[in-house]
Design a protein around this motif. Structure first.
Motif, mmCIF file in Angstrom:
data_model
loop_
_atom_site.group_PDB
_atom_site.id
_atom_site.type_symbol
_atom_site.label_atom_id
_atom_site.label_comp_id
_atom_site.label_asym_id
_atom_site.label_seq_id
_atom_site.Cartn_x
_atom_site.Cartn_y
_atom_site.Cartn_z
ATOM 1 N N GLY A 121 0.368 -1.235 0.159
ATOM 2 C CA GLY A 121 0.265 -0.329 0.238
ATOM 3 C C GLY A 121 0.370 0.929 -0.001
ATOM 4 N N GLY A 122 -0.120 2.698 -0.332
ATOM 5 C CA GLY A 122 0.631 3.324 0.124
ATOM 6 C C GLY A 122 1.831 3.946 1.103
ATOM 7 N N THR A 123 1.666 3.257 2.359
ATOM 8 C CA THR A 123 2.713 3.534 3.365
ATOM 9 C C THR A 123 4.145 2.719 2.716
ATOM 10 N N GLU A 124 3.819 1.399 2.526
ATOM 11 C CA GLU A 124 5.191 1.162 2.450
ATOM 12 C C GLU A 124 5.963 1.407 1.391
ATOM 13 N N SER A 125 4.634 1.295 -0.244
ATOM 14 C CA SER A 125 5.180 2.355 -1.230
ATOM 15 C C SER A 125 6.098 3.698 -0.222
ATOM 16 N N ASN A 126 5.562 4.448 -0.218
ATOM 17 C CA ASN A 126 6.782 5.856 0.628
ATOM 18 C C ASN A 126 7.667 5.696 1.515
ATOM 19 N N ASN A 127 7.837 4.573 2.111
ATOM 20 C CA ASN A 127 8.681 4.090 3.117
ATOM 21 C C ASN A 127 9.954 3.983 2.275
ATOM 22 N N ILE A 128 9.377 3.269 1.075
ATOM 23 C CA ILE A 128 10.638 2.173 0.101
ATOM 24 C C ILE A 128 11.447 3.684 -1.020
ATOM 25 N N PRO A 156 19.176 16.879 -13.210
ATOM 26 C CA PRO A 156 18.038 15.381 -13.768
ATOM 27 C C PRO A 156 19.483 14.578 -12.508
ATOM 28 N N SER A 157 20.085 14.758 -11.564
ATOM 29 C CA SER A 157 19.922 14.020 -10.487
ATOM 30 C C SER A 157 19.284 13.794 -9.302
ATOM 31 N N ILE A 158 18.288 14.571 -9.295
ATOM 32 C CA ILE A 158 17.887 14.873 -7.765
ATOM 33 C C ILE A 158 16.334 14.141 -8.232
ATOM 34 N N LEU A 159 16.364 13.171 -7.727
ATOM 35 C CA LEU A 159 14.556 12.096 -7.777
ATOM 36 C C LEU A 159 13.690 13.062 -7.129
ATOM 37 N N PHE A 160 12.854 12.822 -8.172
ATOM 38 C CA PHE A 160 11.022 13.418 -7.487
ATOM 39 C C PHE A 160 10.497 11.970 -7.439
ATOM 40 N N HIS A 161 10.045 11.778 -6.341
ATOM 41 C CA HIS A 161 9.054 11.439 -5.653
ATOM 42 C C HIS A 161 7.527 12.063 -4.932
ATOM 43 N N VAL A 162 6.322 10.598 -5.303
ATOM 44 C CA VAL A 162 4.845 12.121 -5.685
ATOM 45 C C VAL A 162 4.296 10.805 -5.080
ATOM 46 N N ASP A 163 3.694 11.228 -3.911
ATOM 47 C CA ASP A 163 2.223 10.126 -3.245
ATOM 48 C C ASP A 163 1.325 10.048 -3.931
ATOM 49 N N HIS A 189 1.667 13.484 3.995
ATOM 50 C CA HIS A 189 0.543 12.284 4.479
ATOM 51 C C HIS A 189 1.961 11.200 5.467
ATOM 52 N N ALA A 190 1.637 11.186 7.264
ATOM 53 C CA ALA A 190 2.408 10.704 8.356
ATOM 54 C C ALA A 190 3.474 9.872 7.308
ATOM 55 N N SER A 191 3.379 8.754 6.764
ATOM 56 C CA SER A 191 4.394 7.493 6.203
ATOM 57 C C SER A 191 4.951 8.726 5.764
ATOM 58 N N ALA A 251 8.963 9.297 7.998
ATOM 59 C CA ALA A 251 10.056 8.561 7.206
ATOM 60 C C ALA A 251 11.049 9.769 6.580
ATOM 61 N N MET A 252 10.596 10.776 7.020
ATOM 62 C CA MET A 252 11.662 12.084 6.214
ATOM 63 C C MET A 252 12.556 11.908 8.039
ATOM 64 N N GLU A 253 12.327 12.342 9.169
ATOM 65 C CA GLU A 253 11.901 11.814 10.905
ATOM 66 C C GLU A 253 12.817 11.406 11.111
ATOM 67 N N TYR A 254 12.882 10.020 10.193
ATOM 68 C CA TYR A 254 13.540 8.806 10.672
ATOM 69 C C TYR A 254 14.984 9.044 9.703
ATOM 70 N N LEU A 255 14.435 9.801 8.873
ATOM 71 C CA LEU A 255 15.934 10.176 8.220
ATOM 72 C C LEU A 255 16.892 11.002 8.518
#
Length: 380
Positions: A68-75, A168-175, A98-100, A104-108
């Protein structure tokens, strides 16, 4: 019953449940097994992957099945951060994720990464210019949701994607958990590298989701195990769930043309009705908003009290996101928008699906006004 809490979860389509039962009963082999039953399961898994990819207009090898979304965001977030830490340890996100994503950012951050959390304006929208200004030489990932799960604002993913074509070296993640089936999700056009979706938000089953990982991109896996999902997500695959998700996504996309138009009509009907009532403040802006969410506050009434009062009438709505609703704390999204804490404590979220009707909306408006008046008399 009137169910207006579809951002928390949607009711699975009957055809989706039927497909899950069929695959679970008749094709229960492990897709990693060498015998014919394993081969049948593997074929169904591949077909589901191809269908999801086709509907999202991407390649099949870019779709990885998750829970689901939480796992996808964390991966996506942790996997990108761990793999690219030699390039830099700076990540950018927003204050309304979202909290996930947020956690995840707080963990990092605890692991030594530096996180820039961008503010939003009074409408709950991140500035693409702020994103650009925050980019540094050591920035490795930007994570911005497409549709906010509490107030429904659509974030400037297209503008951010255009900016990132120069980086180009920066990755872009979209929830995109709240976006799929409600607004266009254009991954290639918007220069998205990683994208999270969750089946139970579009009438699939809980515990199934997917992560889009752009072809050629690698992440550090979070699980060690049997090398399933091309080593990205070890663990025996939920074949029936994946098949059911593919069916749910196809059915949602087929209904989306008419369904989105009808949801907009219902959303506008609700907005007009709430605007005419006393003691209500609407937080969801009229522009740059997905068609299925409307967030508002009942001044002077605690949201938990109001939700239970509506439930007595067979009407189901929510406060903040379902993942945060039991924490008894004001919405971080509303506070980030500058909404006072007393109003944030009184916030209600209505969220629609293609199954909802104008008649239901009218009945809910009548109930809201009646219950609000009753509660205010009691409180006096």
């Amino acid at each position: 019953m009137i169910y207006f809490d579809n951002s928390a979860t949607t009711k699975p389509y009957k055809e989706v449940l039927d497909s899950f039962v069929k695959v679970s009963s008749d094709y229960f082999g492990n897709p990693s097994s060498l015998h014919s039953m394993g081969g049948q399961a593997e074929k169904l898994l591949s077909q589901a992957r191809e269908q999801v990819a086709s509907l999202l207009k991407v390649k099949a090898n870019e779709i990885y099945f998750t829970s689901g979304g939480t796992e996808s965001n964390n991966i996506a977030i942790k996997g990108a951060a761990f793999l690219n830490q030699h390039k830099g340890r700076h990540l950018i996100t927003s204050s309304i994720e979202h909290a996930s994503v947020r956690e995840a950012m707080e963990y990092l951050e605890q692991e030594g990464y530096e996180i820039t959390i961008l503010p939003v304006d009074k409408n709950g929208i991140v500035s693409a210019l702020d994103v650009e200004k925050s980019i540094r030489k050591d920035t490795i990932l930007i994570s911005i949701m497409q549709v906010n799960n509490e107030i429904g604002t659509v974030q400037p993913i297209e503008e951010i994607g255009k900016i990132l074509k120069n980086f180009p070296s920066i990755l872009f993640h979209v929830d995109a958990v709240q976006a799929v089936g409600k607004i266009p999700v254009s991954l290639y056009e918007n220069r998205v590298d990683l994208c999270s979706i969750s089946a139970h938000k579009f009438h699939g089953l809980k515990g199934t989701g997917a992560l889009f990982i752009r072809d050629g991109l690698r992440l550090t896996p979070l699980f060690s195990g049997g090398n399933q999902e091309r080593k990205m997500r070890s663990g025996t695959e939920n074949v029936a769930g994946a098949v059911a998700m593919a069916k749910a996504l196809r059915m949602t996309m087929e209904k989306s043309g008419v369904g989105i138009a009808e949801m907009k009509i219902i959303q506008n009907l609700l907005r007009r009705g709430l605007t005419d009532m006393e003691g209500i403040q609407i937080h969801t802006p009229e522009r740059y908003t997905a068609p299925h969410i409307l967030n508002f506050s009942l001044i002077g009434i605690k949201s938990e009290v109001f939700i239970h009062a509506l439930e007595q009438k067979g009407i189901f709505v929510s406060t903040t996101s379902a993942c945060s609703s039991k924490k008894k704390s004001p919405s971080k999204t509303l506070l980030s928008m500058g909404v006072p804490e007393n109003l944030a404590d009184s916030a209600i979220r209505i969220s629609l699906s293609f199954d909802n009707t104008e008649e239901e909306a009218k009945a809910v408006l009548i109930a809201i006004e009646k219950i609000a008046n009753q509660l205010r008399k009691v409180m006096k």
